[in-house]
Design a protein around this motif. Sequence first.
Motif, PDB file in Angstrom:
ATOM      1  N   TYR A  43      -4.874  -9.377  -6.269  1.00 16.12           N
ATOM      2  CA  TYR A  43      -4.190  -9.726  -5.017  1.00 16.12           C
ATOM      3  C   TYR A  43      -4.780  -8.864  -3.912  1.00 16.12           C
ATOM      4  CZ  TYR A  43      -0.895 -11.408  -8.513  1.00 16.12           C
ATOM      5  OH  TYR A  43      -0.328 -12.033  -9.598  1.00 16.12           O
ATOM      6  N   PRO A  44      -5.664  -9.404  -3.097  1.00 16.89           N
ATOM      7  CA  PRO A  44      -6.288  -8.593  -2.042  1.00 16.89           C
ATOM      8  C   PRO A  44      -5.293  -7.979  -1.068  1.00 16.89           C
ATOM      9  CG  PRO A  44      -7.535 -10.610  -2.379  1.00 16.89           C
ATOM     10  CD  PRO A  44      -6.269 -10.751  -3.170  1.00 16.89           C
ATOM     11  N   GLU A  45      -4.112  -8.595  -0.901  1.00 14.59           N
ATOM     12  CA  GLU A  45      -3.112  -8.023   0.002  1.00 14.59           C
ATOM     13  C   GLU A  45      -2.572  -6.696  -0.530  1.00 14.59           C
ATOM     14  OE1 GLU A  45      -0.361 -11.279   1.862  1.00 14.59           O
ATOM     15  OE2 GLU A  45      -1.051 -11.995  -0.098  1.00 14.59           O
ATOM     16  N   GLY A  46      -2.677  -6.488  -1.835  1.00 13.17           N
ATOM     17  CA  GLY A  46      -2.245  -5.235  -2.430  1.00 13.17           C
ATOM     18  C   GLY A  46      -0.830  -5.262  -2.969  1.00 13.17           C
ATOM     19  N   THR A  47       0.097  -5.789  -2.199  1.00  9.60           N
ATOM     20  CA  THR A  47       1.485  -5.863  -2.640  1.00  9.60           C
ATOM     21  C   THR A  47       2.092  -7.169  -2.150  1.00  9.60           C
ATOM     22  OG1 THR A  47       3.569  -4.635  -2.743  1.00  9.60           O
ATOM     23  CG2 THR A  47       2.474  -4.722  -0.599  1.00  9.60           C
ATOM     24  N   ALA A  92      -8.756 -14.553  -6.863  1.00 10.90           N
ATOM     25  CA  ALA A  92      -8.113 -13.791  -5.788  1.00 10.90           C
ATOM     26  C   ALA A  92      -6.991 -14.628  -5.178  1.00 10.90           C
ATOM     27  CB  ALA A  92      -9.135 -13.411  -4.723  1.00 10.90           C
ATOM     28  N   SER A  93      -5.771 -14.134  -5.272  1.00  7.82           N
ATOM     29  CA  SER A  93      -4.603 -14.931  -4.893  1.00  7.82           C
ATOM     30  C   SER A  93      -3.747 -14.264  -3.826  1.00  7.82           C
ATOM     31  CB  SER A  93      -3.745 -15.163  -6.149  1.00  7.82           C
ATOM     32  OG  SER A  93      -2.554 -15.863  -5.852  1.00  7.82           O
ATOM     33  N   ASN A  94      -2.992 -15.105  -3.110  1.00  6.75           N
ATOM     34  CA  ASN A  94      -1.912 -14.562  -2.297  1.00  6.75           C
ATOM     35  C   ASN A  94      -0.841 -14.018  -3.235  1.00  6.75           C
ATOM     36  OD1 ASN A  94      -1.114 -17.131  -3.232  1.00  6.75           O
ATOM     37  ND2 ASN A  94       0.073 -17.593  -1.404  1.00  6.75           N
ATOM     38  N   HIS A  95       0.088 -13.242  -2.704  1.00  2.00           N
ATOM     39  CA  HIS A  95       1.038 -12.539  -3.581  1.00  2.00           C
ATOM     40  C   HIS A  95       2.438 -12.640  -2.999  1.00  2.00           C
ATOM     41  CE1 HIS A  95       2.324 -10.060  -6.742  1.00  2.00           C
ATOM     42  NE2 HIS A  95       1.923  -8.867  -6.333  1.00  2.00           N
ATOM     43  N   LEU A  96       3.305 -13.407  -3.679  1.00  2.01           N
ATOM     44  CA  LEU A  96       4.644 -13.674  -3.174  1.00  2.01           C
ATOM     45  C   LEU A  96       5.763 -13.176  -4.075  1.00  2.01           C
ATOM     46  CD1 LEU A  96       3.955 -17.341  -2.006  1.00  2.01           C
ATOM     47  CD2 LEU A  96       4.166 -15.326  -0.533  1.00  2.01           C
ATOM     48  N   SER A  97       5.451 -12.935  -5.350  1.00  2.00           N
ATOM     49  CA  SER A  97       6.500 -12.552  -6.297  1.00  2.00           C
ATOM     50  C   SER A  97       5.910 -11.766  -7.457  1.00  2.00           C
ATOM     51  CB  SER A  97       7.195 -13.811  -6.833  1.00  2.00           C
ATOM     52  OG  SER A  97       8.060 -13.516  -7.916  1.00  2.00           O
ATOM     53  N   PHE A  98       6.748 -10.954  -8.093  1.00  2.00           N
ATOM     54  CA  PHE A  98       6.337 -10.249  -9.302  1.00  2.00           C
ATOM     55  C   PHE A  98       5.819 -11.225 -10.351  1.00  2.00           C
ATOM     56  CE2 PHE A  98       7.646  -9.170 -13.638  1.00  2.00           C
ATOM     57  CZ  PHE A  98       6.914  -8.024 -13.855  1.00  2.00           C
ATOM     58  N   ILE A  99       6.386 -12.427 -10.364  1.00  2.00           N
ATOM     59  CA  ILE A  99       6.062 -13.392 -11.405  1.00  2.00           C
ATOM     60  C   ILE A  99       4.702 -14.069 -11.194  1.00  2.00           C
ATOM     61  CG2 ILE A  99       6.997 -15.575 -10.504  1.00  2.00           C
ATOM     62  CD1 ILE A  99       8.487 -15.810 -13.244  1.00  2.00           C
ATOM     63  N   ASP A 100       4.032 -13.787 -10.078  1.00  2.00           N
ATOM     64  CA  ASP A 100       2.703 -14.366  -9.828  1.00  2.00           C
ATOM     65  C   ASP A 100       1.735 -14.064 -10.971  1.00  2.00           C
ATOM     66  OD1 ASP A 100       3.760 -15.108  -7.413  1.00  2.00           O
ATOM     67  OD2 ASP A 100       2.678 -13.611  -6.234  1.00  2.00           O
ATOM     68  N   SER A 101       1.828 -12.852 -11.513  1.00  2.00           N
ATOM     69  CA  SER A 101       0.909 -12.437 -12.580  1.00  2.00           C
ATOM     70  C   SER A 101       1.239 -13.100 -13.908  1.00  2.00           C
ATOM     71  CB  SER A 101       0.934 -10.912 -12.742  1.00  2.00           C
ATOM     72  OG  SER A 101       0.471 -10.287 -11.564  1.00  2.00           O
ATOM     73  N   VAL A 102       2.315 -13.860 -13.948  1.00  6.73           N
ATOM     74  CA  VAL A 102       2.642 -14.687 -15.105  1.00  6.73           C
ATOM     75  C   VAL A 102       2.251 -16.129 -14.822  1.00  6.73           C
ATOM     76  CG1 VAL A 102       4.506 -15.528 -16.593  1.00  6.73           C
ATOM     77  CG2 VAL A 102       4.538 -13.159 -15.759  1.00  6.73           C
ATOM     78  N   VAL A 103       2.521 -16.576 -13.604  1.00  4.91           N
ATOM     79  CA  VAL A 103       2.231 -17.964 -13.225  1.00  4.91           C
ATOM     80  C   VAL A 103       0.734 -18.279 -13.351  1.00  4.91           C
ATOM     81  CG1 VAL A 103       2.223 -19.622 -11.308  1.00  4.91           C
ATOM     82  CG2 VAL A 103       4.228 -18.168 -11.698  1.00  4.91           C
ATOM     83  N   ILE A 104      -0.112 -17.408 -12.816  1.00  6.92           N
ATOM     84  CA  ILE A 104      -1.547 -17.693 -12.832  1.00  6.92           C
ATOM     85  C   ILE A 104      -2.113 -17.748 -14.253  1.00  6.92           C
ATOM     86  CG2 ILE A 104      -3.824 -16.856 -12.118  1.00  6.92           C
ATOM     87  CD1 ILE A 104      -2.512 -15.879  -9.525  1.00  6.92           C
TER      88      ILE A 104
END
Length: 222
Positions: free
Chosen positions: A116-120, A37-49
Amino acid sequence: MINLLTKLVLKPLARAVYRPVIEGLENVPRKGGVILASNHLSFIDSVVIPLTAPRQVHFLAKAEYFTGTGLKGALSRGFFEAIGAVAVERGTYRSAQASLQSALEILEADKAFGIYPEGTRSLDGRLYRGKTGVAWLALTAGVPVVPVALEGPEEILPVGRRIPRVRKVTVRFGEPLSFTELHGQARSAQARRQVTDEVMRAIQELSGQEVATSYNELPKAA
């Protein structure tokens, strides 16, 4: 074959170019179902993780990334499959329920699922209130939750930019959170809220972000 491509090509290439700072790899269980479960700052987060985690991590991605035609469509489909993305339809209550079911199936297959619990994405850098889907999954599947904090991905791919820039990124994997005492209480709104708030506190401790007391909602179309 796809997983091998990720291990032998994508991960080494990404680490060579971006040289990410990765902390807490030992906190990610190598086997069994687990939620990241991660914070969400960029579209690329789903690539970084997926490219920094010690095991394959599956994220849900828009079906459009898998249905394109021609060379561009093939490249998009191949890339998202390589990083473990799972195609889902989005935008309606029914599709949201289907997304949760897809995530549950991933966890029940003893795989790692990213959420991403924040949703967006947070556009102002604050950490918004978590939605309780993460708790429903954890309590239904009976799996631990590893909090994740990202720093810097919004500099790699800011909103409106198509081509990633080379910038510093830090990924922190926190100690797993276990909710065995609440397992089976996924239908309880109180239990879901309790678990979600604990997950968000753990993410905040790792990220150091300012906390927003509201949900992070997408702006309504004019």
